[in-house]
Design an enzyme around this catalytic site. Structure first.
Site, mmCIF file in Angstrom:
data_model
loop_
_atom_site.group_PDB
_atom_site.id
_atom_site.type_symbol
_atom_site.label_atom_id
_atom_site.label_comp_id
_atom_site.label_asym_id
_atom_site.label_seq_id
_atom_site.Cartn_x
_atom_site.Cartn_y
_atom_site.Cartn_z
ATOM 1 N N LYS A 135 6.906 -8.033 7.542
ATOM 2 C CA LYS A 135 6.155 -6.776 7.554
ATOM 3 C C LYS A 135 6.716 -5.872 8.633
ATOM 4 O O LYS A 135 6.284 -5.885 9.795
ATOM 5 C CB LYS A 135 4.663 -7.037 7.790
ATOM 6 C CG LYS A 135 3.788 -5.808 7.479
ATOM 7 C CD LYS A 135 3.900 -5.396 6.027
ATOM 8 C CE LYS A 135 3.086 -4.174 5.709
ATOM 9 N NZ LYS A 135 3.282 -3.712 4.330
ATOM 10 N N SER B 73 3.417 -2.479 -0.858
ATOM 11 C CA SER B 73 2.253 -2.698 -0.003
ATOM 12 C C SER B 73 0.985 -2.252 -0.744
ATOM 13 O O SER B 73 0.672 -2.799 -1.794
ATOM 14 C CB SER B 73 2.433 -1.973 1.331
ATOM 15 O OG SER B 73 1.691 -2.617 2.346
#
Length: 583
Positions: free
Chosen positions: A188, A383
């Site tokens: 991430k 996402s």
């Protein structure tokens, strides 16, 4: 008495001036909103400019009414695709002239347009591309043409792909702003610009992987169009063999080196236009105003819902944002409409608010229980963009879509030292409970508060993964292994099961029709356009302000936008890629 006479005269003059301004404003608005009758005359050439980026839905340009070189409306991406398809069967259009004058939008958007051009060529009509300076993205689009011409003194960039990310940690340190970061997923990378000065090893691995996939697809497309082996093309880039226009011609990347007047002569010959006459060029905006695109036939209807931009809580206050309240209303409307037999949800988003993503996911899940839901992915569906996609009956992506990034993060900014040492501002106050001022930028978080926030991030990440497990019918361990915030290309996502098929909006619509058992259908697009006057006034101010900022900042405008995005991160759990990749 004299005072009152002067006052009355001044007041009447002011009233007259105000009235005149209102009249002028109404005339301007009337001119801007007037839809001129456009007739497409024979022997036309449809003009597409690679420098024109297309949003998912049409964009009204308020300044176009006063600038003769600009269109009042820029068609949406799928609208542009349909216009190209319509032109293939239009006897008034003899071919397409592709003006290569800048880089197009994202790679997946370019793929949609390029595929439309390749289908157009099957009609037997010509496509000529010409440019002075050709970037790689623009050249990829131009390679779909029958003939590609380059200015003899121009240039063709054929050096390979690269991406460069800005890192703000050093800036924040100089300002004495301390970001307190919470995230899940080793890949991430969304928070890296705030906590690192360079890419982490994990981010370098994932970026190298998907950038290689995108570049490989680029080489395959160019190689097939130009009949050149992809290994040879890679060699041209790796050894920087395309230094001069003559090199591009030598290695068959272009068909000729010509000036603009020579191209005009060739187009006149192609359309049997006299040399003294003007070529009947038809811009895409003009063509859109002059033809009526069919919405289909039959009693059944397919709803095409566009979701583009940042995912935010509340309403979509401007075009190209995905407000949870707005989209709940739109999705619920088509769910409850018995005439709508299927939904195609077009997603072009790098994500945003995790809560807003969950809310939209919920409404789509309810819709899926009563009618088929198919997702079509654009440049990004990553996402939060993947969160709102994963429940679909079927998911389509382009090979160069960026998707996945299944991970979440939260950021709190401790600005105590910045305010005290840079501005001389200090904070003090009272509270009725221990955590009443949680989220204040005027102090650092306590260890207990950090645990609360990390627990919230962990819980949201677990929910995100559970949505993917249920929607994609994959094992929890598999989803965990391909999640971790990692970004994937469309090709990789299909291999991993995150995506079902490679294709664009047309393919998604065909799939939705099959699932709904519709042999024919009418297409209805959402969100529906608001009233013209309010849209014009709001758009005029927004367009003018954007142009002013762009003019002042130039190439730094994108960095300015990224810094603005950082301001939106404080205090909310995010499922997003805050910085879009540029190649």
């Amino acid at each position: 008495m004299r005072f009152f006479k002067v006052f009355l005269a001044a007041f009447l003059a002011f009233v007259a001036f105000a009235g005149l301004c209102i009249i002028v404003l109404m005339v301007i608005i009337g001119k801007a909103l007037t839809t001129e009758k456009v007739t497409i005359t024979p022997n036309g050439i449809l003009v597409l400019e690679t420098g024109q980026s297309y949003h998912e839905q049409k964009v009204v340009n308020p300044l176009g009414a006063f600038m003769p070189d600009e269109e009042k409306e820029v068609p949406g991406l799928f609208q542009a695709v349909r216009l190209i398809e319509n032109a293939a069967g239009d006897d008034n259009i003899k071919g397409i002239y592709l003006k290569v004058n800048g880089s197009p939008g994202g790679f997946a958007s370019t793929e949609e347009l390029r595929n439309a051009l390749l289908r157009f060529r099957k009609s037997g009509k010509f496509i000529y591309a010409y440019g002075e300076i050709m970037g790689q993205s623009a050249y990829y689009l131009a390679s779909a043409a029958d003939k590609v011409y380059l200015n003899p003194k121009g240039g063709l960039d054929f050096t390979g792909f690269s991406t460069q990310l800005p890192f703000l940690k050093g800036t924040l340190e100089k300002l004495e702003i301390k970001p307190e970061i919470f995230y899940c997923g080793k890949f991430k990378s969304a928070t890296e610009p705030l906590r690192e000065t360079r890419m982490t090893d994990a981010n370098r691995i994932q970026t190298t992987q998907f950038l290689g996939e995108l570049y490989g697809h680029f080489l395959q497309g160019v190689g097939k169009a130009r009949n050149i082996d992809t290994a040879a093309l890679h060699g041209y880039a790796n050894e920087n063999m395309i230094e001069e226009p003559a090199d591009a011609l030598k290695y068959k990347l272009v068909d000729g080196l010509k000036y603009d007047d020579e191209i005009m002569t060739e187009l006149k010959n192609k359309t049997a236009t006299k040399q003294d006459d003007k070529i009947n060029f038809v811009t895409l905006g003009k063509y859109n105003a002059g033809v009526e695109l069919s919405s289909g036939s039959g009693e059944g209807r397919i709803a095409l819902i566009y979701a583009e931009g940042d995912i935010i809580d509340g309403e979509s206050e401007k075009q190209n944002t995905i407000g949870s309240e707005t989209y709940i209303e739109e999705i619920r409307k088509v769910r409850e409409d018995k005439n709508v037999k299927a939904i195609v949800f077009r997603v072009n988003s790098g994500g945003g608010s995790a809560l807003a993503s969950e809310v939209i996911w919920r409404e789509l899940s309810l819709a899926k229980k009563v009618k088929p839901v198919v997702v079509s992915m654009g440049d990004y569906a990553a996402s939060g963009g993947y969160y709102i996609s994963c429940m679909a009956d079927s998911i389509f992506a382009e090979p160069n879509t960026l998707t996945g990034s299944i991970g979440v993060f939260g950021v709190m900014f401790n600005m105590q030292d910045f305010f005290k040492n840079k501005l001389g501002v200090t904070f003090d106050g009272v509270k009725t409970a221990q955590y009443a001022d949680l989220g204040s930028v005027g102090r650092p978080l306590t260890e207990g508060e950090k645990r609360f926030i990390q627990n919230g991030v962990d819980s949201t990440y677990a929910s995100f993964k559970s949505r993917v497990v249920a929607g994609r019918k994959l094992g929890a361990a598999i989803v965990d292994s391909i999640a971790q915030g990692r970004v994937w290309s469309g090709i990789e996502a299909k291999e991993l099961g995150l995506v079902d098929r490679i294709g664009g909006v047309n393919e998604a619509l065909a799939c939705a029709a099959r699932l709904a058992k519709l042999s024919e259908y009418r297409l209805r697009e959402y969100p529906e356009a608001k009233d013209k006057i309010s849209r014009f006034i709001k758009g005029l101010g927004a367009e003018a302000s954007v142009r002013m900022v762009k003019k002042e900042l130039g190439v730094n405008y994108e960095l300015y936008q990224q810094l603005k995005d950082v301001q939106q991160l404080h205090g909310r759990i995010q499922a997003r890629i805050p910085f879009n990749y540029k190649f």
